[in-house]
Design an enzyme around this catalytic site. Structure first.
Site, short mmCIF file in Angstrom:
data_model
loop_
_atom_site.label_atom_id
_atom_site.label_comp_id
_atom_site.label_asym_id
_atom_site.label_seq_id
_atom_site.Cartn_x
_atom_site.Cartn_y
_atom_site.Cartn_z
N GLU A 165 0.98 -1.26 -0.11
CA GLU A 165 0.04 0.11 0.10
C GLU A 165 0.81 1.32 0.02
OE1 GLU A 165 -2.95 -0.05 3.10
OE2 GLU A 165 -3.86 -1.87 2.46
N GLU A 344 -4.98 -8.70 0.99
CA GLU A 344 -5.92 -8.53 2.21
C GLU A 344 -7.29 -8.38 2.00
OE1 GLU A 344 -4.35 -5.24 4.65
OE2 GLU A 344 -2.25 -5.63 4.17
#
Ligand code: FCB
Length: 442
Positions: A165, A344
């Protein structure tokens, strides 16, 4: 109805070093920006730190045994850069490397595929002191660290993720300041965003130079921007939000440019982009990881929040599983992507331990089930998804929220460090064993 997955589908769970390891200064580990940040009063909601977290640094054997009991086929974890290179470069800490070496050995012995992330936000503080990611030298230090890790573990670890991220690392860390290093400066934030991309490109090259037989990828957090209505103004607002948030990184990595909407936004305040950078950033990848939690419902007058009638998690994120299918189809249409892993997906809910010691968490179970099904439907639409990592294996340190948000399919009692598999974890074990999800019934 039963949704069966391809036989080699990689079912896993994910964690990150700072969120679970603890042992923040053990065995020669250097300080990270998250150590510094959490030790600064007022930064973390419950005034906690990751000093001990889930004590995974000492309890890793037990945790691997737990993974085996759940039947996980893969485990996504990150390595702590300052644990192996206390100052970020130069002197290697052998005890740090040995820790990951033993962990990987244990995973292999348990037949669990290690899926390694090199950077899940814990930059060595020594490098932050040199300007952190605004300093191009740090990008090169990252590539050297990547090479070091691949040389040591690449004989057993096939999957190498450069960054987790980058959007959150750049913007939560340097624009809103809610994450380490706690800077609030748009110029810094966009320079960091670009330099993370440069570091990604350099690291992919370093990984491949160190070993030709490993896979390299990146993990992006993607939310859909759904228009609040069909009005042209809302449609345009939603598209702009997607371009400035998600397409920023997707375009850079898979097309080699930044979206025009980002240039419009920044005007004269564009970061320094050196000649050759974009070619460096757009390396061929072996996989892309998608972290998916929720969507934004975007209107010209701002985001619709709360969405009437919608369910929300403890993070204040809307539960909207169908957005995952739409997201996967959109990126599959807009980009030439390598295989996708959901790296995720999960939900924080308030858990209660019942009198029998069990943790009944039907909302987390339903959340996961609906997202598994939407993923399977996207695969039937033609999207190449190869695996799925539930966030998270364990309740853990949820960054600025401290221990107040529980995402685990396994509960952690932070007083005793006892682990207890929640209902969602038991259910997940059955899904993995059957390689299928039953719609409707638990
Ligand atoms: C993601 C992070 C992960 C975890 C989840 C809830 O943004 O990658 O570490 O905190 O959110």
């Amino acid at each position: 109805m039963t949704h069966t997955f391809p036989h080699n589908f990689l079912w896993g769970a994910a964690t990150a070093s700072y969120q679970i390891e603890g042992a923040w200064d053990a065995d020669g580990k250097g300080e990270s920006i998250w150590d510094r940040f959490s030790h600064t009063p007022g930064k973390i909601e419950d005034n906690s730190t990751g000093d001990v977290a889930c004590d995974h640094y000492r309890r890793w054997r037990e945790d691997v045994a737990l993974m085996r009991r759940l039947g996980l086929k893969a485990y996504r974890f990150s390595t702590s850069w300052p644990r192996v290179l206390p100052c970020g470069r130069g002197r290697v800490e052998p005890r740090g490397l040995d820790f990951y070496d033993r962990l990987v050995d244990a995973l292999c012995a348990a037949n669990i595929e290690p899926f390694l992330t090199l950077y899940h936000w814990d930059l060595p503080q020594a490098l932050q002191d040199e300007g952190g990611w605004t300093n191009r030298d740090v990008c090169h230090a990252f590539a050297d660290y990547a090479a070091l890790m691949v040389k040591r573990l690449g004989d057993r670890v096939r999957y190498w993720t450069t960054f987790n991220e980058p959007a959150v690392a750049a913007f939560d860390g340097n624009l809103t300041g809610e994450h380490a290093p706690g800077i609030q400066d748009p110029r810094v934030a966009y320079q960091v965003a670009h330099n993370l991309m440069v570091a990604h490109g350099l690291a992919v090259q370093a990984v491949r130079a160190a070993r030709s037989d490993v896979d390299a990828g990146i993990v992006l957090n993607l939310w859909t921007s759904d228009p609040a209505s069909d009005s042209p103004a809302d449609l345009a607002a939603a598209e702009l939000a997607w371009q400035r948030g998600e397409a920023l990184f997707l375009d850079a990595v898979f097309k080699g440019y930044y979206p025009p909407a980002v240039y419009d936004l920044l005007g004269g305040a564009m970061p320094e982009i050196r000649s050759g950078d974009m070619a460096l950033i757009t390396q061929e990848l072996d996989y892309v990881g998608v972290n998916f939690y929720s969507r934004n419902l975007v209107g010209a007058e701002g985001n619709v929040n709360p969405v009437p009638g919608a369910e929300y998690t403890e993070m204040g994120w809307e539960v909207c599983a169908s957005a995952l299918r739409r997201l996967l189809n959109r990126i599959n249409r807009d980009y030439r992507l390598p295989p996708i892993y959901i790296t995720e997906n999960g939900a924080a809910f308030k858990d209660e331990v019942s009198a029998d010691g069990k943790i009944h968490d039907p909302r987390r179970l339903d959340y996961l089930k609906d997202h598994f099904i939407q993923t399977r439907l996207a695969m039937q639409d033609g999207v190449d998804v190869r695996g799925y990592f539930v966030w998270s294996l364990l309740d853990n340190f949820e960054w600025g929220h401290g221990y107040s948000k529980r995402f685990g399919i396994v509960r952690v009692d932070y007083e005793t460090q006892e682990r207890a598999v929640k209902d969602s974890g038991e259910w997940y074990a059955r899904v993995i064993a059957a390689n299928a999800v039953e719609e409707g019934q638990p």
